[in-house]
Design a protein around this motif. Sequence first.
Motif, PDB file in Angstrom:
ATOM      1  N   UNK A 144     -11.034  -5.840 -13.850  1.00 40.05           N
ATOM      2  CA  UNK A 144     -10.046  -4.818 -13.485  1.00 40.05           C
ATOM      3  C   UNK A 144      -9.671  -3.871 -14.621  1.00 40.05           C
ATOM      4  N   UNK A 145      -9.740  -4.322 -15.867  1.00 35.17           N
ATOM      5  CA  UNK A 145      -9.306  -3.476 -16.977  1.00 35.17           C
ATOM      6  C   UNK A 145     -10.461  -2.796 -17.702  1.00 35.17           C
ATOM      7  N   UNK A 146     -11.621  -2.791 -17.087  1.00 30.51           N
ATOM      8  CA  UNK A 146     -12.760  -2.171 -17.748  1.00 30.51           C
ATOM      9  C   UNK A 146     -13.773  -1.617 -16.775  1.00 30.51           C
ATOM     10  N   UNK A 147     -14.725  -2.470 -16.375  1.00 28.99           N
ATOM     11  CA  UNK A 147     -15.883  -1.980 -15.639  1.00 28.99           C
ATOM     12  C   UNK A 147     -15.874  -2.334 -14.155  1.00 28.99           C
ATOM     13  N   UNK A 148     -14.799  -2.925 -13.669  1.00 29.41           N
ATOM     14  CA  UNK A 148     -14.590  -3.136 -12.235  1.00 29.41           C
ATOM     15  C   UNK A 148     -15.736  -3.922 -11.597  1.00 29.41           C
ATOM     16  N   UNK A 149     -16.114  -5.023 -12.226  1.00 33.44           N
ATOM     17  CA  UNK A 149     -17.198  -5.860 -11.729  1.00 33.44           C
ATOM     18  C   UNK A 149     -16.960  -6.318 -10.294  1.00 33.44           C
TER      19      UNK A 149
END
Length: 366
Positions: free
Chosen positions: A268-273
């Motif tokens: 959630x705080x970066x690349x939305x895996x």
Amino acid sequence: MSLQEAALTDPTKLGEVFKHHLPFLRRDTLQRLADVVTALIQARSTKHARLALHLPGHASSSVKLRRVERCLHDPQLDQDVFLKLLLPLLPDDKLVMTMDRTNWEYGEADLNVLVLGVVLEGFTLPLVWTALPHGGSSDTRTRERLVARLLKVLPAKQWRVLVADREFVGREWFAFLRRRGVKRCLRIRGDSRVDDLRLDEGWAYVEPGQVVGVLEKANIYGQVMQLVVTRTPEGELLALATDLKIDETRGVYHLRWSVESTFSAQKSRGFDLEASAMTKPARLERLVGVVTLAMAWCLRIGTWCHEQRPIKRKKHGRRAVSLVKYGLERLAAALRWGTSDRTILLSLVMQPFPAPIQHSAQDVGY
């Protein structure tokens, strides 16, 4: 100008850098991977349609979408490929390793990935991983295969220690790590037996903040190990079975939290895996590889940028942003706008991290 030098000024030629480490793969395959990684850094999302918007060239959106799918569905891009691109980033130093799981749901699918990686700059850089075919905990055999896979290319003499939480315990598991020469710093459960004494009963007297190190090594899961026991401020018993010295055990165990920083950055705080619709194990593992490569680049660049211009700290003492986010913002801007520092930033993506002066837990705010 050589092809490799050109690749460091033009992100559309990063495949040439990859080719140096992966000579057995076609250049177009590697360039497609580089394009998707750089698109991910700009899009900050694993949704295919959003990735396609950031691919280079003037092709139609449908053509770019198929290019993203070809990359993420390509069986040539297996975990050995990603490992070969990640290993050159490791510093020449003894490495603290961590193991943990991350899981999420997509529709009715329960996605569960077991990760083994190295602690770098307050994060865990995943090196090998496997998508579990079920929810919940991993089994001993799966963990053993993951460790064995990494030991083939990163021998135990380069591991300072393996750190893991209470899920990763058991007689066979402890014995396997000893046979392979891997030092252990593993949290054990309160119902574990230590010299035939139940842990939460024998050490019930330990107060919050108090640290008790048993002078003589104890029998823990069939192994003779050092036991270090403390209690958290919340009153929870924290017991560590380790091959390390008592005075270094707690500090090393705190590095386990670096893997939580990694999962946060990947999701959630970066690349939305979690946004991806990919649920098949092989494709999910490939996607994790792409996200890991993007995160590694951003962490490496963030580390360098922090050396040049340190991140400000808030009143509570934590960094205003994490190193990954710091690098992500700089690299995304360089890729999108062709800023003057793009050449320098791209030159860092395959350079080793500096050897850490000391290992410490990540203290960031997002």
